[in-house]
Write a protein that holds these residues in place. Structure first.
Motif, PDB file in Angstrom:
ATOM      1  N   UNK A  75       0.835  -1.200   0.000  1.00  0.00           N
ATOM      2  CA  UNK A  75       0.000   0.000   0.000  1.00  0.00           C
ATOM      3  C   UNK A  75       0.871   1.252   0.000  1.00  0.00           C
ATOM      4  N   UNK A  76       1.921   1.258   0.794  1.00  0.00           N
ATOM      5  CA  UNK A  76       2.769   2.449   0.907  1.00  0.00           C
ATOM      6  C   UNK A  76       3.416   2.810  -0.427  1.00  0.00           C
ATOM      7  N   UNK A  77       3.648   1.836  -1.283  1.00  0.00           N
ATOM      8  CA  UNK A  77       4.282   2.094  -2.576  1.00  0.00           C
ATOM      9  C   UNK A  77       3.317   2.689  -3.599  1.00  0.00           C
ATOM     10  N   UNK A  78       2.035   2.566  -3.350  1.00  0.00           N
ATOM     11  CA  UNK A  78       1.047   3.026  -4.326  1.00  0.00           C
ATOM     12  C   UNK A  78       0.904   4.542  -4.312  1.00  0.00           C
ATOM     13  N   UNK A  79       0.549   5.101  -5.447  1.00  0.00           N
ATOM     14  CA  UNK A  79       0.276   6.527  -5.542  1.00  0.00           C
ATOM     15  C   UNK A  79      -1.099   6.826  -4.963  1.00  0.00           C
ATOM     16  N   UNK A  80      -1.191   7.895  -4.206  1.00  0.00           N
ATOM     17  CA  UNK A  80      -2.481   8.343  -3.710  1.00  0.00           C
ATOM     18  C   UNK A  80      -3.334   8.846  -4.876  1.00  0.00           C
ATOM     19  N   UNK A  81      -4.643   8.756  -4.763  1.00  0.00           N
ATOM     20  CA  UNK A  81      -5.489   9.314  -5.827  1.00  0.00           C
ATOM     21  C   UNK A  81      -5.368  10.828  -5.877  1.00  0.00           C
ATOM     22  N   UNK A  82      -5.405  11.363  -7.082  1.00  0.00           N
ATOM     23  CA  UNK A  82      -5.324  12.808  -7.240  1.00  0.00           C
ATOM     24  C   UNK A  82      -3.917  13.330  -7.023  1.00  0.00           C
ATOM     25  N   UNK A  83      -3.783  14.638  -6.995  1.00  0.00           N
ATOM     26  CA  UNK A  83      -2.510  15.310  -6.803  1.00  0.00           C
ATOM     27  C   UNK A  83      -2.633  16.320  -5.677  1.00  0.00           C
ATOM     28  N   UNK A  84      -1.469  16.680  -5.112  1.00  0.00           N
ATOM     29  CA  UNK A  84      -1.433  17.605  -3.986  1.00  0.00           C
ATOM     30  C   UNK A  84      -0.825  18.940  -4.431  1.00  0.00           C
ATOM     31  N   UNK A  85      -1.341  20.030  -3.870  1.00  0.00           N
ATOM     32  CA  UNK A  85      -0.816  21.364  -4.174  1.00  0.00           C
ATOM     33  C   UNK A  85       0.369  21.662  -3.260  1.00  0.00           C
TER      34      UNK A  85
END
Length: 247
Positions: free
Chosen positions: A123-133
């Motif tokens: 799980x830690x290796x996966x990209x979170x959904x969306x992007x962060x500012x």
């Protein structure tokens, strides 16, 4: 673009998480009734509201079910996802007295540390959904960066906010805060990619140099991090290489 990952060794990241929760709790327990109503450098929040947000984040880390519940409810509010999430955490505890907040934080913070430690590598290796500012741009994060780095930097910076607002002593040590500051400096350096000669003073400080053509900069370690977190620290943006980082 590859998602941003944690640069901290996992065991160290988890020790930082546990220690930071303990220090936040110690600070909460030291506050007087009037301290809780003091405005902070986050204009929408006084100290109690900031504590409500901090507890909300602890609850998310302590329980997958609670994490999902908060994310879903915040998403229905629309707007910026992070703003909606933090607003929810504060609103749901609008009528909480400080004593209740401290008591629940004392129970849930150790569970949050355990929950973060148990997050599987897959799980830690996966990209979170969306992007962060961050720093005026949108970027992807891995779940590992969130779990190992941001969920410790966030209460750390808010502990600084609360101490700054109330005048309460801020506990700062080389083996804890110094490690967080060093990770902050490494990320800052990687983001701007320029030469610099940086000296940070105080127990959490140190000296870092990249290249030989950069400016010589000297700041208090905590104030440097406050400036990178866009707090009013009196450090010009050009001295920060025009770079902010995520907290």
């Amino acid at each position: 673009m590859n998602p941003r990952n944690s640069a901290l060794p996992r065991p160290l990241a988890m020790e930082l998480a546990r220690t930071e929760y303990d220090r936040c709790l110690d600070l909460f327990r030291s506050l007087t009734e009037s301290d809780w109503a003091t405005p902070t450098d986050c204009p929408a929040w006084d100290v109690r509201q900031m504590g409500c947000h901090m507890l909300g984040m602890v609850e998310m880390a302590a329980s997958v079910r609670e994490n999902v519940r908060q994310q879903r409810k915040a998403s229905r509010a629309g707007g910026d996802p992070l703003d909606a999430l933090t607003a929810l955490q504060v609103a749901e505890r609008e009528d909480w007295l400080p004593q209740r907040l401290v008591e629940v934080f004392a129970v849930r913070a150790p569970k949050a540390a355990i929950g973060r430690r148990r997050a599987p590598a897959l799980i830690r290796k996966r990209a979170m959904p969306g992007h962060q500012d961050v720093n005026g741009a949108r970027e992807p994060w891995s779940f590992g960066y969130l779990v190992d780095v941001i969920l410790t930097r966030d209460p750390w910076m808010h502990r600084i906010d609360i101490a700054h607002a109330t005048g309460r002593p801020l506990r700062v040590t080389e083996d804890h805060d110094g490690v967080i500051v060093a990770d902050v400096v490494a990320e800052w350096a990687g983001r701007h990619g320029k030469d610099f000669d940086l000296t940070l003073t105080g127990p959490a400080g140190g000296k870092w140099q990249v290249g030989s053509d950069g400016p010589a900069l000297t700041f208090d370690a905590i104030e440097f991090c406050r400036a990178l977190a866009l707090r009013p620290a009196g450090i010009p943006s050009e001295d920060l290489m025009g770079t902010a980082i995520a907290f």
